[in-house]
Write a protein that holds these residues in place. Sequence first.
Motif, PDB file in Angstrom:
ATOM      1  N   LEU A   1       0.911  -3.403 -13.076  1.00 39.09           N
ATOM      2  CA  LEU A   1      -0.510  -3.070 -12.880  1.00 39.09           C
ATOM      3  C   LEU A   1      -1.357  -3.580 -14.032  1.00 39.09           C
ATOM      4  N   GLN A   2      -0.837  -3.471 -15.261  1.00 36.35           N
ATOM      5  CA  GLN A   2      -1.564  -3.961 -16.430  1.00 36.35           C
ATOM      6  C   GLN A   2      -1.690  -5.480 -16.424  1.00 36.35           C
ATOM      7  N   LEU A   3      -0.799  -6.148 -15.686  1.00 29.74           N
ATOM      8  CA  LEU A   3      -0.845  -7.607 -15.573  1.00 29.74           C
ATOM      9  C   LEU A   3      -1.645  -8.061 -14.363  1.00 29.74           C
ATOM     10  N   GLY A   4      -2.206  -7.095 -13.624  1.00 29.28           N
ATOM     11  CA  GLY A   4      -2.978  -7.439 -12.430  1.00 29.28           C
ATOM     12  C   GLY A   4      -2.115  -7.732 -11.218  1.00 29.28           C
ATOM     13  N   LEU A   5      -0.854  -7.332 -11.255  1.00 25.74           N
ATOM     14  CA  LEU A   5       0.066  -7.591 -10.146  1.00 25.74           C
ATOM     15  C   LEU A   5       0.349  -6.282  -9.412  1.00 25.74           C
ATOM     16  N   GLY A   6      -0.708  -5.749  -8.785  1.00 29.69           N
ATOM     17  CA  GLY A   6      -0.633  -4.430  -8.174  1.00 29.69           C
ATOM     18  C   GLY A   6      -0.072  -4.389  -6.773  1.00 29.69           C
ATOM     19  N   VAL A   7       0.254  -5.532  -6.192  1.00 29.26           N
ATOM     20  CA  VAL A   7       0.786  -5.545  -4.831  1.00 29.26           C
ATOM     21  C   VAL A   7       2.249  -5.991  -4.894  1.00 29.26           C
TER      22      VAL A   7
ATOM     23  N   MET B   1      16.512 -10.889   1.211  1.00 25.32           N
ATOM     24  CA  MET B   1      15.465  -9.948   0.827  1.00 25.32           C
ATOM     25  C   MET B   1      14.853 -10.444  -0.473  1.00 25.32           C
ATOM     26  N   LEU B   2      13.527 -10.513  -0.495  1.00 25.38           N
ATOM     27  CA  LEU B   2      12.801 -10.940  -1.681  1.00 25.38           C
ATOM     28  C   LEU B   2      11.946  -9.783  -2.179  1.00 25.38           C
ATOM     29  N   ARG B   3      11.836  -9.664  -3.491  1.00 26.08           N
ATOM     30  CA  ARG B   3      10.856  -8.767  -4.093  1.00 26.08           C
ATOM     31  C   ARG B   3       9.785  -9.665  -4.685  1.00 26.08           C
ATOM     32  N   VAL B   4       8.562  -9.468  -4.215  1.00 24.11           N
ATOM     33  CA  VAL B   4       7.465 -10.360  -4.552  1.00 24.11           C
ATOM     34  C   VAL B   4       6.337  -9.555  -5.189  1.00 24.11           C
ATOM     35  N   ALA B   5       5.787 -10.037  -6.290  1.00 19.96           N
ATOM     36  CA  ALA B   5       4.663  -9.388  -6.966  1.00 19.96           C
ATOM     37  C   ALA B   5       3.458 -10.311  -6.922  1.00 19.96           C
ATOM     38  N   VAL B   6       2.352  -9.794  -6.379  1.00 21.92           N
ATOM     39  CA  VAL B   6       1.118 -10.581  -6.266  1.00 21.92           C
ATOM     40  C   VAL B   6      -0.085  -9.726  -6.667  1.00 21.92           C
ATOM     41  N   THR B   7      -1.215 -10.391  -6.827  1.00 23.40           N
ATOM     42  CA  THR B   7      -2.429  -9.702  -7.262  1.00 23.40           C
ATOM     43  C   THR B   7      -3.174  -9.021  -6.125  1.00 23.40           C
ATOM     44  N   SER B   8      -3.034  -9.548  -4.901  1.00 25.55           N
ATOM     45  CA  SER B   8      -3.844  -9.037  -3.795  1.00 25.55           C
ATOM     46  C   SER B   8      -3.233  -9.458  -2.458  1.00 25.55           C
TER      47      SER B   8
ATOM     48  N   SER C   1       7.400  -8.444   6.301  1.00 24.40           N
ATOM     49  CA  SER C   1       6.953  -8.013   4.976  1.00 24.40           C
ATOM     50  C   SER C   1       6.702  -6.515   4.967  1.00 24.40           C
ATOM     51  N   HIS C   2       7.137  -5.872   3.889  1.00 22.04           N
ATOM     52  CA  HIS C   2       6.940  -4.435   3.691  1.00 22.04           C
ATOM     53  C   HIS C   2       6.168  -4.262   2.383  1.00 22.04           C
ATOM     54  N   PHE C   3       5.006  -3.629   2.455  1.00 26.74           N
ATOM     55  CA  PHE C   3       4.144  -3.465   1.294  1.00 26.74           C
ATOM     56  C   PHE C   3       4.385  -2.103   0.661  1.00 26.74           C
ATOM     57  N   SER C   4       4.657  -2.103  -0.626  1.00 24.49           N
ATOM     58  CA  SER C   4       4.894  -0.869  -1.359  1.00 24.49           C
ATOM     59  C   SER C   4       3.571  -0.136  -1.553  1.00 24.49           C
ATOM     60  N   MET C   5       3.575   1.140  -1.256  1.00 27.19           N
ATOM     61  CA  MET C   5       2.389   1.970  -1.458  1.00 27.19           C
ATOM     62  C   MET C   5       2.374   2.569  -2.873  1.00 27.19           C
TER      63      MET C   5
END
Length: 157
Positions: free
Chosen positions: A60-66, A108-115, A137-141
């Motif tokens: 989150l501090q890196l702007g990768l909240g999704v 299975m991939l774990r992906v970190a994106v900004t939006s 795709s499954h979005f983490s809440m």
Amino acid sequence: MTALDLIDRKIVAELMRDATLPISQIAEKVGLSQTPCWKRIQKLEASGVLTGRVALADPLQLGLGVLVFVEIEAPNHSAEWREDFTRAVDTLPEVMEVYRMAGRMDYMLRVAVTSMSAFDQFYKRLTDAVPIKNVTSHFSMERIRFSSAYPVDTRNR
């Protein structure tokens, strides 16, 4: 697999908790003096038990909240497709982890994106890079628990 004694397991557990600890503190926690502790750490690194020491960052501090878990179904299971897929995901910095799976999905991939729009761009780059039969795709809440430390048994057996 390397056989680890109790002291080795304790050293590994301490380093997984905090790799910035000075040797003197690790040695004290595991019941050794500094030199033998340092020699064991070097041996654990040389044998591949310890594969690196890194700093963990707050996404989150890196702007990768999704955070997205992406299931991939391969169109076939040829060595050529696997190699192409591996090369493709290696070029996508958003991919944090990739696993070949048993069961209904192939990868299975774990992906970190900004939006969401950043994920859409990622999705297009991924599906343009290699043929894929199906993507889910499954979005983490919310991240409820996270650890990079494996559950090493530090009890005397």
